[in-house]
Design an enzyme around this catalytic site. Structure first.
Site, PDB file in Angstrom:
ATOM      1  N   ASP A 198       0.857  -1.177   0.000  1.00 52.31           N
ATOM      2  CA  ASP A 198       0.000   0.000   0.000  1.00 52.31           C
ATOM      3  C   ASP A 198       0.899   1.235   0.000  1.00 52.31           C
ATOM      4  O   ASP A 198       2.118   1.134  -0.191  1.00 52.31           O
ATOM      5  CB  ASP A 198      -0.981  -0.028   1.181  1.00 52.31           C
ATOM      6  CG  ASP A 198      -0.342   0.201   2.539  1.00 52.31           C
ATOM      7  OD1 ASP A 198       0.896   0.389   2.624  1.00 52.31           O
ATOM      8  OD2 ASP A 198      -1.088   0.206   3.537  1.00 52.31           O
ATOM      9  N   HIS A 199       0.312   2.392   0.244  1.00 54.31           N
ATOM     10  CA  HIS A 199       1.033   3.667   0.194  1.00 54.31           C
ATOM     11  C   HIS A 199       2.191   3.743   1.197  1.00 54.31           C
ATOM     12  O   HIS A 199       3.204   4.361   0.919  1.00 54.31           O
ATOM     13  CB  HIS A 199       0.062   4.837   0.429  1.00 54.31           C
ATOM     14  CG  HIS A 199      -0.770   4.657   1.660  1.00 54.31           C
ATOM     15  ND1 HIS A 199      -1.887   3.840   1.690  1.00 54.31           N
ATOM     16  CD2 HIS A 199      -0.644   5.169   2.905  1.00 54.31           C
ATOM     17  CE1 HIS A 199      -2.415   3.871   2.901  1.00 54.31           C
ATOM     18  NE2 HIS A 199      -1.676   4.665   3.660  1.00 54.31           N
ATOM     19  N   CYS A 235       2.824  -3.102   4.285  1.00 55.77           N
ATOM     20  CA  CYS A 235       1.898  -2.023   4.646  1.00 55.77           C
ATOM     21  C   CYS A 235       2.427  -1.372   5.920  1.00 55.77           C
ATOM     22  O   CYS A 235       3.492  -1.742   6.405  1.00 55.77           O
ATOM     23  CB  CYS A 235       0.462  -2.527   4.796  1.00 55.77           C
ATOM     24  SG  CYS A 235       0.068  -3.469   6.278  1.00 55.77           S
ATOM     25  N   GLY A 236       1.730  -0.402   6.444  1.00 52.85           N
ATOM     26  CA  GLY A 236       2.225   0.352   7.588  1.00 52.85           C
ATOM     27  C   GLY A 236       2.591  -0.506   8.778  1.00 52.85           C
ATOM     28  O   GLY A 236       3.726  -0.482   9.263  1.00 52.85           O
ATOM     29  N   GLY A 243       1.960  -3.941   8.806  1.00 47.25           N
ATOM     30  CA  GLY A 243       2.133  -5.314   8.352  1.00 47.25           C
ATOM     31  C   GLY A 243       0.980  -6.215   8.734  1.00 47.25           C
ATOM     32  O   GLY A 243       0.788  -7.279   8.155  1.00 47.25           O
ATOM     33  N   HIS A 280      10.646 -23.064  10.477  1.00 45.53           N
ATOM     34  CA  HIS A 280       9.661 -23.802  11.259  1.00 45.53           C
ATOM     35  C   HIS A 280       8.257 -23.742  10.692  1.00 45.53           C
ATOM     36  O   HIS A 280       7.465 -24.668  10.922  1.00 45.53           O
ATOM     37  CB  HIS A 280       9.617 -23.288  12.700  1.00 45.53           C
ATOM     38  CG  HIS A 280      10.875 -23.546  13.452  1.00 45.53           C
ATOM     39  ND1 HIS A 280      10.971 -23.328  14.805  1.00 45.53           N
ATOM     40  CD2 HIS A 280      12.102 -24.000  13.063  1.00 45.53           C
ATOM     41  CE1 HIS A 280      12.199 -23.633  15.219  1.00 45.53           C
ATOM     42  NE2 HIS A 280      12.896 -24.043  14.159  1.00 45.53           N
ATOM     43  N   ARG A 339       6.233   0.948   8.845  1.00 45.43           N
ATOM     44  CA  ARG A 339       6.338   2.005   9.850  1.00 45.43           C
ATOM     45  C   ARG A 339       7.117   1.576  11.092  1.00 45.43           C
ATOM     46  O   ARG A 339       7.344   2.384  11.991  1.00 45.43           O
ATOM     47  CB  ARG A 339       4.949   2.496  10.235  1.00 45.43           C
ATOM     48  CG  ARG A 339       4.263   3.215   9.080  1.00 45.43           C
ATOM     49  CD  ARG A 339       3.005   3.935   9.496  1.00 45.43           C
ATOM     50  NE  ARG A 339       2.448   4.625   8.345  1.00 45.43           N
ATOM     51  CZ  ARG A 339       1.223   4.434   7.864  1.00 45.43           C
ATOM     52  NH1 ARG A 339       0.424   3.556   8.448  1.00 45.43           N
ATOM     53  NH2 ARG A 339       0.803   5.106   6.814  1.00 45.43           N
ATOM     54  N   ARG A 366       3.133 -30.167  11.744  1.00 42.05           N
ATOM     55  CA  ARG A 366       2.410 -28.998  12.241  1.00 42.05           C
ATOM     56  C   ARG A 366       1.835 -28.172  11.093  1.00 42.05           C
ATOM     57  O   ARG A 366       0.696 -27.702  11.168  1.00 42.05           O
ATOM     58  CB  ARG A 366       3.335 -28.152  13.106  1.00 42.05           C
ATOM     59  CG  ARG A 366       3.785 -28.919  14.347  1.00 42.05           C
ATOM     60  CD  ARG A 366       4.939 -28.286  15.042  1.00 42.05           C
ATOM     61  NE  ARG A 366       5.367 -29.143  16.142  1.00 42.05           N
ATOM     62  CZ  ARG A 366       6.532 -29.065  16.719  1.00 42.05           C
ATOM     63  NH1 ARG A 366       7.417 -28.157  16.319  1.00 42.05           N
ATOM     64  NH2 ARG A 366       6.852 -29.876  17.703  1.00 42.05           N
TER      65      ARG A 366
END
Length: 144
Positions: A8-9, A65-66, A68, A98, A109, A136
């Site tokens: 994103d921005h 993104c900012g 995440g 893992h 950010r 797992r």
């Protein structure tokens, strides 16, 4: 290796540096991210990356993104996606070893561009350990 990237921005500058690095290493990059800094909605740029992974069109994905978080949550809605929100290279290494993470979610950010590049390097260079971790991973889809 073929890598899908979306942002994103908040992640535009990071995307440019990461893409430049990936191409310099001989990787093919599919850019689904915005190239602008005007506000956009991260799902519009993350869903295509996750779809690339889900449909096996690429080997790995990177989303930015900012925080995440939003990008990570969006990506993990897709079957076969194991997106990991990471903020240092040690967590990236564990996510690959893992959890067999196939998408790296970067919080622009909360990390520097230098940290982000280091995380990308570890993401690409670290292999899944398999063994007990495979058992797992096989339980993640919850398809009962």
């Amino acid at each position: 290796m073929k890598i899908s990237i979306g942002n994103d921005h908040a992640g535009t500058g990071y995307k440019f540096e990461i893409t430049e690095y990936l191409k310099s290493q001989g990787h093919e990059v599919i850019n689904h991210g915005t190239d602008e800094t005007d506000s956009v909605d991260y799902p519009d740029f993350v869903h295509p990356v996750a779809s690339d992974i889900q449909n096996k069109r690429v080997d790995l994905g990177i989303i930015i993104c900012g925080s995440g978080n939003g990008a990570n949550m969006t990506a993990n809605k897709h079957q076969g996606v194991r997106s990991a929100l990471c903020w240092n290279k040690e967590i990236v290494q564990l996510a690959r070893e893992h959890n067999n993470a196939n998408i790296l979610s970067i919080p622009a950010r909360f990390t520097s561009k230098e940290q982000a590049l280091e995380m990308v390097k570890v993401f690409l260079d670290t292999e899944f350990e398999g063994g007990r971790h495979s058992r797992r991973i096989d339980k993640i889809p919850n398809e009962k």
